[in-house]
Design an enzyme around this catalytic site. Structure first.
Site, mmCIF file in Angstrom:
data_model
loop_
_atom_site.group_PDB
_atom_site.id
_atom_site.type_symbol
_atom_site.label_atom_id
_atom_site.label_comp_id
_atom_site.label_asym_id
_atom_site.label_seq_id
_atom_site.Cartn_x
_atom_site.Cartn_y
_atom_site.Cartn_z
ATOM 1 N N SER A 1 0.795 -1.220 0.000
ATOM 2 C CA SER A 1 0.000 0.000 0.000
ATOM 3 C C SER A 1 0.832 1.278 0.000
ATOM 4 O O SER A 1 0.385 2.298 -0.503
ATOM 5 C CB SER A 1 -0.960 0.001 1.190
ATOM 6 O OG SER A 1 -0.269 -0.202 2.393
ATOM 7 N N HIS B 1 -5.319 -3.179 -2.853
ATOM 8 C CA HIS B 1 -4.940 -2.266 -3.950
ATOM 9 C C HIS B 1 -4.847 -2.954 -5.300
ATOM 10 O O HIS B 1 -4.545 -2.312 -6.299
ATOM 11 C CB HIS B 1 -3.615 -1.581 -3.625
ATOM 12 C CG HIS B 1 -3.702 -0.730 -2.409
ATOM 13 N ND1 HIS B 1 -4.207 0.549 -2.424
ATOM 14 C CD2 HIS B 1 -3.396 -0.995 -1.120
ATOM 15 C CE1 HIS B 1 -4.188 1.041 -1.202
ATOM 16 N NE2 HIS B 1 -3.709 0.117 -0.389
ATOM 17 N N LYS C 1 -11.777 0.866 -2.297
ATOM 18 C CA LYS C 1 -10.719 1.512 -3.083
ATOM 19 C C LYS C 1 -11.144 1.529 -4.557
ATOM 20 O O LYS C 1 -12.047 2.280 -4.897
ATOM 21 C CB LYS C 1 -9.398 0.835 -2.776
ATOM 22 C CG LYS C 1 -8.993 1.195 -1.340
ATOM 23 C CD LYS C 1 -7.833 0.470 -0.745
ATOM 24 C CE LYS C 1 -7.623 1.004 0.677
ATOM 25 N NZ LYS C 1 -6.779 0.136 1.496
HETATM 26 C C1 LIG Z 1 -6.827 0.049 2.991
HETATM 27 C C2 LIG Z 1 -6.220 -1.272 3.355
HETATM 28 C C3 LIG Z 1 -6.837 -2.110 4.279
HETATM 29 C C4 LIG Z 1 -8.029 -1.672 5.072
HETATM 30 O O1 LIG Z 1 -9.179 -1.701 4.295
HETATM 31 P P1 LIG Z 1 -10.405 -0.767 4.724
HETATM 32 O O2 LIG Z 1 -11.546 -1.314 3.974
HETATM 33 O O3 LIG Z 1 -10.028 0.610 4.342
HETATM 34 O O4 LIG Z 1 -10.545 -0.935 6.212
HETATM 35 C C5 LIG Z 1 -6.300 -3.352 4.501
HETATM 36 N N1 LIG Z 1 -5.185 -3.747 3.845
HETATM 37 C C6 LIG Z 1 -4.556 -2.959 2.970
HETATM 38 C C7 LIG Z 1 -3.322 -3.439 2.278
HETATM 39 C C8 LIG Z 1 -5.037 -1.682 2.708
HETATM 40 O O5 LIG Z 1 -4.392 -0.876 1.879
#
Ligand SMILES: *Cc1c(COP(=O)(O)O)cnc(C)c1O
Length: 390
Positions: A177, A205, A236
């Site tokens: 991330s 991602h 996302k």
């Molecule tokens: C954003 C993210 C999460 C958390 O997901 P949310 O739905 O925002 O709680 C978990 N793992 C990774 C790698 C992320 O980038």
């Protein structure tokens, strides 16, 4: 001395680590209004621009009219709604797995799934740069945490020889991330098979972006069948909210019985489920292909531009593009100066990234225009020069 809240805040501030939120008016589109100014958004994970897509919005509104605004309770208490089941079926088919189980967020998924699978006497092998929610899930599980150097599967092999015991779980981000590189999933899958371990990939991602029809990093690298738990999120690229685990039917049943964030939390509401369902369908259409293609073109243009301007950016090809700066203070000066230039890019500091690797983390969207990106590179270069970063 008594540690007051005020002391603690002073300490955070003095180390250049104080965080605060910025107010955005309107939608999360490529350009947003931040504190009354029109700025280019370079830090959203809304990669395909689906967060204000009319098809998702219409689906969400229709679901509220038909099913109301809340699910009312945990699914084990007041029942699964039709939309939960429809979304799970759509995700299982999208990910080419037997089954899927929804979670309320990626954070809730990781802190629910990992303790459901391992506990005392077990070992989790975790990439050093894994997302904080994975680390929290491991700590909550009580299993032994063995961290391996970033993407270093040779080292992981040695660590597994030495420490594998009880049930072993290898867990990795699919796309990291804060670094934007892709995990060596084929090598991780080989080690998983060799040691009879479980393999879990967090594709927050990658989902919607990578692989055929946006099926994710495991599909891209051809190892979908080897990943026991493919976790991904709807918040996302998919422009909605929530998360899923794509798994075997057996694994799904275990998670329903053991994952505490599933059992003890009110489930996702109809509006969110319907938007997610519309998004999962949309990313598999030609429109989805077109958006992914545009995201790729934008990413390449931006990465090349920054390299040409002399910035040190880690190797990679994804839409997450960091400029590693080192100092937390300089990073925040850079970010503030960019905002004055009309660019909203987030500075990322410890504890999100390791000490001494503070960075600006840029993210590309399919909805950025060529002119947006060209102008951004120009201004990033100018500010970088001024601050002596490049
Ligand atoms: C954003 C993210 C999460 C958390 O997901 P949310 O739905 O925002 O709680 C978990 N793992 C990774 C790698 C992320 O980038």
């Amino acid at each position: 001395m008594n540690r007051t809240i005020q002391n603690e805040l002073e300490d955070i501030r003095n180390r250049g680590l104080l965080r605060s939120t910025r107010l955005i008016s309107g939608r999360q589109t490529a350009r947003v209004t931040c504190n009354g100014h029109d700025v280019l958004l370079l830090c959203s994970n809304n990669y395909l621009g689906l967060a204000d897509h009319p098809v998702l919005a219409a689906a969400s509104i229709a679901a509220i009219e038909q099913f109301g605004t809340s699910s009312g309770a945990s699914r084990l208490v007041s029942g699964t709604m039709e939309l939960h089941e429809r979304l799970e079926a759509a995700v299982a088919s999208f990910k080419k797995r037997e089954a899927a189980l929804l979670f309320n967020s990626g954070y809730a998924a990781n802190t629910g799934i990992i303790p459901a699978l391992v506990g005392r006497g077990d070992v989790v092998f975790s990439d050093r740069l894994n997302h904080a929610s994975i680390v929290d899930g491991i700590l909550l599980s009580g299993a032994r945490l063995v961290r391996y150097p970033h993407n270093d599967f040779a080292r992981l092999a040695l660590l597994m020889e030495k420490h594998a015991k009880g049930r072993s779980l290898i867990v990795s981000d699919g796309v990291f991330s804060m670094d934007g590189d892709i995990a060596p999933l084929a090598e991780l899958a080989e080690l998983k098979r060799k040691h009879g371990a479980l393999l879990m990939v967090d594709d927050a991602h990658g989902c919607g972006v990578l692989g055929e029809q946006g099926r994710g990093s495991a599909e891209l690298l051809g190892v979908g069948g080897d990943v026991d738990i493919q976790m991904g999120t709807f918040g996302k690229a998919l422009g909605s909210f929530g998360a899923y685990a794509a798994v075997s039917a057996e694994m799904r049943e275990l998670l329903i019985n053991r994952a505490r964030s599933f059992i003890f939390s009110t489930s996702l509401p109809p509006s969110v489920l319907a938007a997610s369902l519309a998004a999962v369908e949309l990313v598999q259409t030609p429109e989805g292909d077109e958006l992914r293609k545009q995201l790729c073109v934008n990413t390449r243009f931006f990465r090349d531009g920054l390299k040409e301007a002399g910035f040190r950016i880690p190797d990679g090809s994804t839409q997450i593009v960091p400029i590693i700066i080192g100092s937390a203070v300089t990073t925040m000066q850079f970010s503030d100066a960019l905002l004055e230039e009309g660019l909203f890019a987030q500075g990322i500091r410890p504890p999100t990234v390791p000490e001494g690797t503070s960075r600006l983390r840029f993210t590309m969207m399919a909805t950025h225009t060529h002119a947006d990106i060209a102008g951004a590179v120009e201004r990033i270069r100018a500010v970088g020069r001024r601050l002596g970063v490049v």
